[in-house]
Design a protein around this motif. Structure first.
Motif, PDB file in Angstrom:
ATOM      1  N   GLU A  36       0.840  -1.312  -0.174  1.00  0.00           N
ATOM      2  CA  GLU A  36       0.016   0.015  -0.054  1.00  0.00           C
ATOM      3  C   GLU A  36       0.920   1.474   0.044  1.00  0.00           C
ATOM      4  N   THR A  37       0.414   2.394  -0.686  1.00  0.00           N
ATOM      5  CA  THR A  37       1.024   3.781  -0.363  1.00  0.00           C
ATOM      6  C   THR A  37       0.207   4.396   0.566  1.00  0.00           C
ATOM      7  N   VAL A  38       0.723   4.913   1.591  1.00  0.00           N
ATOM      8  CA  VAL A  38       0.134   5.393   2.902  1.00  0.00           C
ATOM      9  C   VAL A  38       0.627   7.134   2.855  1.00  0.00           C
ATOM     10  N   GLY A  39      -0.296   7.803   3.778  1.00  0.00           N
ATOM     11  CA  GLY A  39      -0.116   8.999   3.822  1.00  0.00           C
ATOM     12  C   GLY A  39       1.308   9.419   5.099  1.00  0.00           C
ATOM     13  N   GLN A  96       0.432  15.075   1.897  1.00  0.00           N
ATOM     14  CA  GLN A  96      -0.856  15.869   1.500  1.00  0.00           C
ATOM     15  C   GLN A  96      -1.559  15.795   2.814  1.00  0.00           C
ATOM     16  N   ARG A  97      -1.852  17.218   2.911  1.00  0.00           N
ATOM     17  CA  ARG A  97      -2.595  17.609   4.306  1.00  0.00           C
ATOM     18  C   ARG A  97      -3.817  18.488   3.692  1.00  0.00           C
ATOM     19  N   PHE A  98      -5.027  18.017   4.550  1.00  0.00           N
ATOM     20  CA  PHE A  98      -6.322  18.561   4.246  1.00  0.00           C
ATOM     21  C   PHE A  98      -6.807  19.172   5.562  1.00  0.00           C
ATOM     22  N   VAL A  99      -6.947  20.632   5.327  1.00  0.00           N
ATOM     23  CA  VAL A  99      -7.037  21.491   6.241  1.00  0.00           C
ATOM     24  C   VAL A  99      -8.543  22.226   6.372  1.00  0.00           C
TER      25      VAL A  99
END
Length: 400
Positions: free
Chosen positions: A140-143, A232-235
């Motif tokens: 898997e590719t993870v954050g 990757q960041r989601f704010v």
């Protein structure tokens, strides 16, 4: 070490796994005096009923180095020294009811050697085992915020937690500092001190198959190798009703959202994407609200990113597009248009970091992978923090 105490700073090692334990003596100008001696001290010679997850311990004197090998019914057993140098650990669970021979060879700096062997027999299959889960999928590719999560089907007593922790190996390339945290008596986490570097390879092995955890035994080993994707960041800002999506520091998109209304507010906190599903059935009856009531529902919701165990998601909500960017109308989830939700779903990885700010409530400890809610010093705690058991796996979501 006190019961339940977690280890201190851990340097996650990179590179290949060695197959010999090496014990380095203090340097000296002349060869050490006295004879070289060696012994296998654990498991004891002739021991029976030995765990299939043993640690081979030895004692050497007058030696510069000591090497350990283990042979069994299938020949040599691969393994490696434990990082503290106190023992040697097999690379896989041993067979049940089998005889193994451990050999330690001690070599003095002038070349003098001595060898000692010891045989033991492992336990038979136990009827008192419990399963485990490793929340990583091989390949898997993870954050960058992805924690290593080992979940056990039964609680582990204080006195057995350190043994469990010793059997979970986390290696990264490049090496990064990290630490452990028990979120409950059955859930052990590991995270780096700061988010993983993009491109890092993480190899995890929970060598708990056959490990005695207090009168019951781990059912099987668990292992996975994953790669960390881009940063990757989601704010989500409740004040502006916008989500800012960035990748490696560059803003990719700003998305209008609608959060939880005052009676069912969204949780603020430092979270991560736990799960992705193209569609899920959201059912209000799973949290006690009848479907046929005024606030009840049972509907299929698309492009879902889970943030909490309690049922807070980021997802498509075509019914609230007129409210997105303006006001909060959801049952606690982050609503966005189908177009934006589809785009975000395809971009996101499990472990991407999600920050929700400015809402009326804070996320509860352990309600999801709340590893980044804790400072690193606090994360490396003594004993577990309180947390209720995980909800029934069939529970999909309490909010919409």
């Amino acid at each position: 070490m006190a019961k339940g105490m977690v280890l201190g700073l851990v340097l996650v090692l990179g590179g290949c796994t060695a197959q010999e334990a090496r014990y380095v003596a203090a340097p000296s100008v002349a060869p050490p005096a006295g004879p070289v001696t060696a012994a296998v001290t654990s498991p004891a010679p002739g021991a029976t009923g030995v765990s299939t997850a043993p640690e081979i311990r030895t004692a050497v004197t007058g030696a510069a180095t000591g090497t350990v090998t283990l042979t069994g019914p299938g020949g040599p057993v691969e393994g490696a020294p434990y990082p503290d140098g106190a023992s040697w650990v097999p690379a896989a669970q041993l067979d049940f009811g089998a005889t193994y021979t451990a050999t330690v060879t001690a070599t003095r700096s002038d070349g003098q050697k001595t060898t000692a062997t010891s045989s033991f027999r492992t336990m038979g299959r136990s009827g008192n085992t419990a399963g485990s889960g490793l929340y990583l999928a091989d390949g898997e590719t993870v954050g960058v915020g992805m924690p290593v999560v080992v979940e056990l089907a039964r609680d582990v007593a204080d006195g057995n937690r350190e043994a469990v922790q010793r059997r979970v190996s986390v290696r990264s390339d490049p090496p990064q500092v990290g630490g452990w945290h028990w979120f409950s008596a059955h859930e052990l986490h590991y995270r780096p001190q700061v988010p993983w570097r993009a491109g890092t390879r993480i190899d995890v092995r929970a060598g708990i198959g056959g490990l005695d955890m207090g009168g019951w035994y781990g059912e099987a080993d668990r292992s996975a190798s994953v790669t960390v994707g881009p940063d990757q960041r989601f704010v989500v800002d409740n004040g502006t009703k916008q989500m800012t999506v960035s990748r490696d520091g560059e803003v990719l998109r700003t998305i209008p959202v609608s959060l939880g209304k005052p009676s069912t507010p969204s949780s603020s906190g430092n979270l991560v994407v736990m799960e992705k599903a193209e569609s899920m059935v959201f059912d209000s009856s799973t949290f006690g609200v009848p479907v046929n009531s005024a606030d009840g529902y049972r509907t299929t919701v698309y492009w879902d990113l889970r943030l909490t165990w309690g049922g807070e998601f980021v997802h498509a909500a075509p019914w609230s597009v007129g409210d997105q960017g303006e006001r909060n109308v959801s049952h606690g989830c982050v609503n966005m248009s189908t177009e934006n939700a589809t785009w975000l779903f395809r971009l996101a990885h499990r472990g991407d970091m999600v920050t929700v700010a400015g809402t009326e409530v804070k996320v509860g400890a352990g309600d999801g992978w709340t590893d980044w809610e804790l400072g690193f010093d606090q994360y490396q705690q003594v004993g577990p923090s309180p947390k209720p058991g995980l909800p029934d796996a069939v529970q999909e979501a309490r909010q919409r």
